[in-house]
Design a protein around this motif. Structure first.
Motif, mmCIF file in Angstrom:
data_model
loop_
_atom_site.group_PDB
_atom_site.id
_atom_site.type_symbol
_atom_site.label_atom_id
_atom_site.label_comp_id
_atom_site.label_asym_id
_atom_site.label_seq_id
_atom_site.Cartn_x
_atom_site.Cartn_y
_atom_site.Cartn_z
ATOM 1 N N LYS A 239 -3.698 -83.313 109.872
ATOM 2 C CA LYS A 239 -5.167 -83.293 109.865
ATOM 3 C C LYS A 239 -5.692 -83.578 111.268
ATOM 4 C CE LYS A 239 -6.083 -84.548 105.038
ATOM 5 N NZ LYS A 239 -6.680 -85.551 104.140
ATOM 6 N N LEU B 142 -5.212 -82.673 114.314
ATOM 7 C CA LEU B 142 -4.271 -83.048 115.387
ATOM 8 C C LEU B 142 -4.745 -82.496 116.731
ATOM 9 C CD1 LEU B 142 -1.517 -84.349 116.113
ATOM 10 C CD2 LEU B 142 -0.487 -82.094 115.747
ATOM 11 N N SER C 189 -5.393 -78.414 111.488
ATOM 12 C CA SER C 189 -5.015 -78.985 110.184
ATOM 13 C C SER C 189 -4.264 -77.928 109.385
ATOM 14 C CB SER C 189 -6.261 -79.414 109.394
ATOM 15 O OG SER C 189 -7.009 -80.381 110.098
ATOM 16 N N SER D 227 -5.481 -87.676 118.877
ATOM 17 C CA SER D 227 -6.080 -88.031 117.582
ATOM 18 C C SER D 227 -5.441 -87.226 116.472
ATOM 19 C CB SER D 227 -7.600 -87.772 117.612
ATOM 20 O OG SER D 227 -7.853 -86.391 117.833
ATOM 21 N N GLY D 228 -5.793 -87.590 115.254
ATOM 22 C CA GLY D 228 -5.290 -86.876 114.084
ATOM 23 C C GLY D 228 -4.233 -87.667 113.341
ATOM 24 N N SER D 229 -3.699 -87.061 112.287
ATOM 25 C CA SER D 229 -2.636 -87.691 111.500
ATOM 26 C C SER D 229 -1.588 -86.647 111.134
ATOM 27 C CB SER D 229 -3.207 -88.332 110.230
ATOM 28 O OG SER D 229 -3.769 -87.339 109.389
ATOM 29 N N THR E 190 1.160 -86.582 108.262
ATOM 30 C CA THR E 190 1.646 -87.305 107.086
ATOM 31 C C THR E 190 2.853 -86.594 106.497
ATOM 32 O OG1 THR E 190 -0.611 -88.029 106.614
ATOM 33 C CG2 THR E 190 1.000 -88.281 104.855
ATOM 34 N N GLN F 11 3.706 -90.957 104.585
ATOM 35 C CA GLN F 11 3.772 -91.830 105.751
ATOM 36 C C GLN F 11 3.231 -91.098 106.967
ATOM 37 O OE1 GLN F 11 8.063 -93.120 105.719
ATOM 38 N NE2 GLN F 11 7.154 -95.114 106.116
ATOM 39 N N ASP F 12 2.365 -91.765 107.744
ATOM 40 C CA ASP F 12 1.830 -91.169 108.962
ATOM 41 C C ASP F 12 2.850 -91.359 110.091
ATOM 42 O OD1 ASP F 12 0.433 -90.248 111.143
ATOM 43 O OD2 ASP F 12 -1.401 -91.358 110.720
ATOM 44 N N LEU G 121 2.631 -90.752 113.130
ATOM 45 C CA LEU G 121 2.036 -91.293 114.355
ATOM 46 C C LEU G 121 1.930 -92.815 114.327
ATOM 47 C CD1 LEU G 121 -0.791 -88.682 115.063
ATOM 48 C CD2 LEU G 121 1.582 -88.682 115.829
ATOM 49 N N LYS G 122 2.040 -93.418 113.137
ATOM 50 C CA LYS G 122 1.960 -94.883 113.025
ATOM 51 C C LYS G 122 3.323 -95.537 112.818
ATOM 52 C CE LYS G 122 -2.757 -94.805 111.221
ATOM 53 N NZ LYS G 122 -3.631 -95.029 110.043
#
Length: 326
Positions: free
Chosen positions: A7, A9, A27, A65-67, A69, A73-74, A76-77
């Protein structure tokens, strides 16, 4: 159900010459067991997107920015260690150039076994056995396991890369133009093999290519990329039979067709814009035959022309009507 969902990105490269806007708010989703084709010209941002999924964007690139998944699980995190465990095990990548992807001073057998030992709980003997099985699956004799990359042809090197990528039965395969460096006959063999192995292992795939013929044979859904944006997204039928973006229409117009008697192809005029200095409004408007004043001033949002078929164009209705009429 989506195995991977991206999403908004955004990935830029901050260089001395300026901010290279490689990927701009894209996305898309990849469903379990399905193949998504990521299509566009060189410089559209396809490879950067794939590297972003694995968090392998080289410096000075930054995911702004963005995610991303994957299985809720993301990525990026996630911690660096968790991402390393993910790479090659859950998500693998077939790189575009096997010459640079393979280590020239390691035997091909050791390179396949290394991945298995890194991600699987097994002994060296079990890793060796699995390595020999993978060589067999990609059509290379087991007695070549002790050979080095320079002893193989381009097509065989690509097979070895595929064996490395699939050695741990990944759930998601990122294939970055896996047949670009190969001649036409070997291309067909490699893609047939990838599709067979994908079915055998139940793997989902993101297939990065500029070859719409390969997309037609291998993909369930298609995302058309231009200047770091996804300009059209939908099922294979949506993109091929109900084309609604002028760039997608231009890509099809550049391909020779056996069912039409055409004297000259109609290539897309002009070149991909400089990602440091993208045009105002719609990034395709300088090359678009449908361009109007509002296209120069406004970068359109996605319009859902039919369920699941998204188009980023102010004139998509008239284009889809033309395609239907023809």
């Amino acid at each position: 159900m989506s195995l991977l969902e991206i999403k908004d990105l955004t990935i830029h490269f901050q260089t001395e010459d300026g901010d290279v806007k490689a990927v701009n708010g894209i996305s898309f989703a990849v469903e379990q067991g399905k193949t998504l084709g990521l299509v566009g010209e060189t410089g559209a941002g396809k490879t950067t997107t794939a590297l972003g999924i694995l968090r392998l964007v080289p410096e000075p690139g930054k995911i702004l920015s963005g995610s991303i998944t994957y299985k809720d699980q993301d990525i990026l995190k996630m911690s660096e260690k968790d991402v390393q465990d993910l790479r090659g095990n859950e998500i693998s990548m077939i790189f575009q150039d096997p010459m640079t992807a393979l280590n020239p001073v390691m035997t091909v057998g050791d390179q396949i076994a290394e991945v298995i030992l890194r991600h699987q709980e097994c002994t060296k003997a079990e890793a060796q056995q699995r390595m020999l099985e993978m060589l067999g699956k990609v059509g290379i004799s087991s007695d070549r396991a002790g050979d080095y990359p320079h002893q193989f042809s381009g097509g065989m090197k690509q097979r070895i890369i595929i064996a490395i990528a699939l050695a741990c039965n990944p759930k998601l395969l990122l294939a970055d133009e896996p047949t670009t460096a190969l001649d036409v006959t070997i291309q067909a063999q490699v893609m047939r093999m990838v599709n067979e192995l994908k079915k055998e292992f139940g793997t989902s795939m993101v297939l990065i290519t500029h070859d719409l013929g390969i997309v037609a044979e291998s993909c369930d859904a298609v995302a058309i990329m231009y200047a770091g944006e996804i300009v059209e997204y939908g099922s294979l039928e949506d993109i091929f039979d109900h084309t609604a973006h002028p760039y997608t229409k231009g890509l099809f117009g550049s391909i020779p067709r056996l069912d039409l008697d055409t004297e000259r192809l109609q290539p897309i005029q002009g070149l991909m814009p400089d990602p440091i200095n993208l045009p105002s409004g719609c990034p395709f408007h300088p090359r678009c035959p449908y361009s109007a004043r509002e296209c120069m001033e406004q970068n359109p949002a996605h319009v859902e022309v039919t369920p699941g078929h998204l188009v980023k164009c102010l004139h998509c209705d008239s284009i889809s009507q033309e395609v239907t009429a023809s």
